[in-house]
Design a protein around this motif. Structure first.
Motif, PDB file in Angstrom:
ATOM      1  N   SER A 178       1.026  -1.184   0.261  1.00  0.00           N
ATOM      2  CA  SER A 178      -0.295   0.086  -0.211  1.00  0.00           C
ATOM      3  C   SER A 178       0.797   1.080  -0.629  1.00  0.00           C
ATOM      4  CB  SER A 178      -0.690   0.107   1.118  1.00  0.00           C
ATOM      5  OG  SER A 178      -2.152  -1.173   1.120  1.00  0.00           O
ATOM      6  N   ASN A 179       0.580   2.550  -1.064  1.00  0.00           N
ATOM      7  CA  ASN A 179       1.500   3.456  -0.644  1.00  0.00           C
ATOM      8  C   ASN A 179       0.664   4.518   0.789  1.00  0.00           C
ATOM      9  OD1 ASN A 179      -1.078   4.843  -1.948  1.00  0.00           O
ATOM     10  ND2 ASN A 179      -0.132   4.529  -4.073  1.00  0.00           N
ATOM     11  N   HIS A 182      -3.403   5.330   0.356  1.00  0.00           N
ATOM     12  CA  HIS A 182      -3.926   4.483   0.548  1.00  0.00           C
ATOM     13  C   HIS A 182      -3.921   3.515   2.283  1.00  0.00           C
ATOM     14  CE1 HIS A 182      -5.566   0.097  -0.137  1.00  0.00           C
ATOM     15  NE2 HIS A 182      -6.453   0.419  -0.814  1.00  0.00           N
ATOM     16  N   ARG A 185      -6.008   6.280   4.286  1.00  0.00           N
ATOM     17  CA  ARG A 185      -8.077   6.425   3.750  1.00  0.00           C
ATOM     18  C   ARG A 185      -8.297   4.293   3.784  1.00  0.00           C
ATOM     19  NH1 ARG A 185     -10.725   3.852  -0.600  1.00  0.00           N
ATOM     20  NH2 ARG A 185      -8.823   3.518  -2.192  1.00  0.00           N
ATOM     21  N   ARG A 186      -7.095   3.847   4.121  1.00  0.00           N
ATOM     22  CA  ARG A 186      -7.846   2.238   4.427  1.00  0.00           C
ATOM     23  C   ARG A 186      -7.628   1.928   6.013  1.00  0.00           C
ATOM     24  NH1 ARG A 186      -9.693   0.394  -0.138  1.00  0.00           N
ATOM     25  NH2 ARG A 186     -10.736  -1.501   1.243  1.00  0.00           N
TER      26      ARG A 186
END
Length: 274
Positions: A178-179, A182, A185-186
Motif C-alpha cells: 500500500s502507498n 492508500h 484512506r484504508r
C-alpha cells in the motif's frame, strides 16, 4: 452482598448529579415550551418556531462550515504532532490548550482588536500603502471566531486516538504494497474515525448554539439561533418562546449526533480493511 451494596452507593452521587443538572433542566425547558405566561398548557410558542426556520438553517450552515474548517486544520495538526517525541508532544499539547486557559469572552473580544477597522491588520495594511479591509461585523469574522475558540476541541480527541494507534497495522499495510494515500484512506482514517466523530460533536454543538461570538464579531449583522434564544430570555422576557426554540435546537442537535453515531458505530469494533 457488600460489593453490590458498595457499587449501588457509588452510583448514587452520579444519579443525583444527573437528576439535578441534566434531567431537571430538560424538564424545565419542556415545561416552558408547552405552556404560556400563566403556566397553562399552550402550543403558541411551538407554533412560532417555523418563522425562525431560516435562522435555524443559517445556524446549522455556520456550524457546519466552522466544523469542516476545524477538521481540515485539526486533523493534519493532530496527526503530525502525534508522530513527534513524547517531550515535543507535551509541548505541542500545552500550546493547543494554552488559549483555553483564558476566558472565552476575552479570547473573542481580542479578535475585535485584531479585525477592527482600526485594528492591527488594517493598521499594517495602511502602513504598507494598502486600503483598509472590512473584516469585522462579517460572516467570515464569525466563522473565524468559532474556529479559533473551538479548534482545540477538534484536535484533542483526534490526537488522543491517533497517538494510541498500533503502528504495526501501518507496517503491515506497507508490507502488502500500500502507498501512503492508500494507507491513510484504508487504515489510519478508519481507526481515527471515533476521534473525528468526537471532535465534530464537540465543535458542531457549541457552534450552532453560540451567541457571544456573533454579537462581538458579527456586530448584530449575523443573527443565529443562539442570539434569538438569548434575546428571548434576557431582553424580551419571553421564557416560553426561548425555551421552545431551545427545545427544538436540542432535538436538532440530538438528531445530528444520532446520525454521526450511526455512521461511526461500526468503527468502534476496530476493524481495518486493507
Amino acid at each position: 452482598m457488600k460489593n453490590k451494596l458498595s457499587s449501588r452507593l457509588l452510583d448514587k452521587p452520579y444519579l443525583v448529579w444527573a437528576i439535578l443538572f441534566i434531567v431537571a433542566p430538560l424538564m424545565m425547558v419542556a415545561y416552558y415550551s408547552f405552556t404560556d405566561r400563566t403556566g397553562a398548557f399552550s402550543l403558541t410558542s411551538i407554533s412560532q418556531i417555523p418563522s425562525y426556520l431560516p435562522t435555524i438553517i443559517l445556524s446549522v450552515l455556520y456550524g457546519l462550515v466552522a466544523t469542516v474548517i476545524c477538521l481540515i486544520i485539526g486533523y493534519p495538526f493532530a496527526y503530525i504532532f502525534s508522530k513527534y517525541s513524547k517531550r515535543r508532544q507535551q509541548t505541542m499539547m500545552l500550546l493547543v490548550m494554552l488559549p483555553m486557559w483564558m476566558n472565552f469572552l476575552i479570547r473573542t473580544y481580542s479578535w475585535m482588536t485584531i479585525l477592527g477597522d482600526t485594528g492591527i491588520i488594517n493598521t499594517i495594511l495602511n502602513a504598507i500603502g494598502l486600503p483598509s479591509a472590512k473584516l469585522i461585523n462579517t460572516g467570515g469574522a464569525v466563522i473565524l471566531g468559532m474556529v479559533y475558540n473551538f479548534l482545540p476541541y477538534m484536535i484533542l480527541p483526534i490526537y488522543s486516538i491517533i497517538s494510541k494507534m498500533d503502528n504495526s497495522l501501518i507496517e503491515a499495510a506497507q508490507d502488502l504494497g500500500s502507498n501512503k494515500l492508500h494507507i491513510f484512506r484504508r487504515v489510519i482514517f478508519p481507526l481515527s474515525l471515533p476521534g473525528v466523530l468526537s471532535g465534530v460533536t464537540m465543535v458542531f454543538v457549541p457552534c450552532v448554539s453560540t451567541f457571544y461570538i456573533t454579537q462581538k464579531l458579527g456586530g448584530g449583522q449575523i443573527v443565529l439561533i443562539g442570539d434569538v434564544i438569548e434575546t428571548q430570555f434576557q431582553s424580551a422576557n419571553n421564557y416560553n418562546l426561548g425555551a421552545a426554540l431551545s427545545f427544538v435546537l436540542m432535538i436538532l442537535i440530538l438528531i445530528c449526533l444520532g446520525v454521526m453515531n450511526y455512521f461511526g458505530a461500526d468503527e468502534n469494533d476496530g476493524g481495518v480493511i486493507i
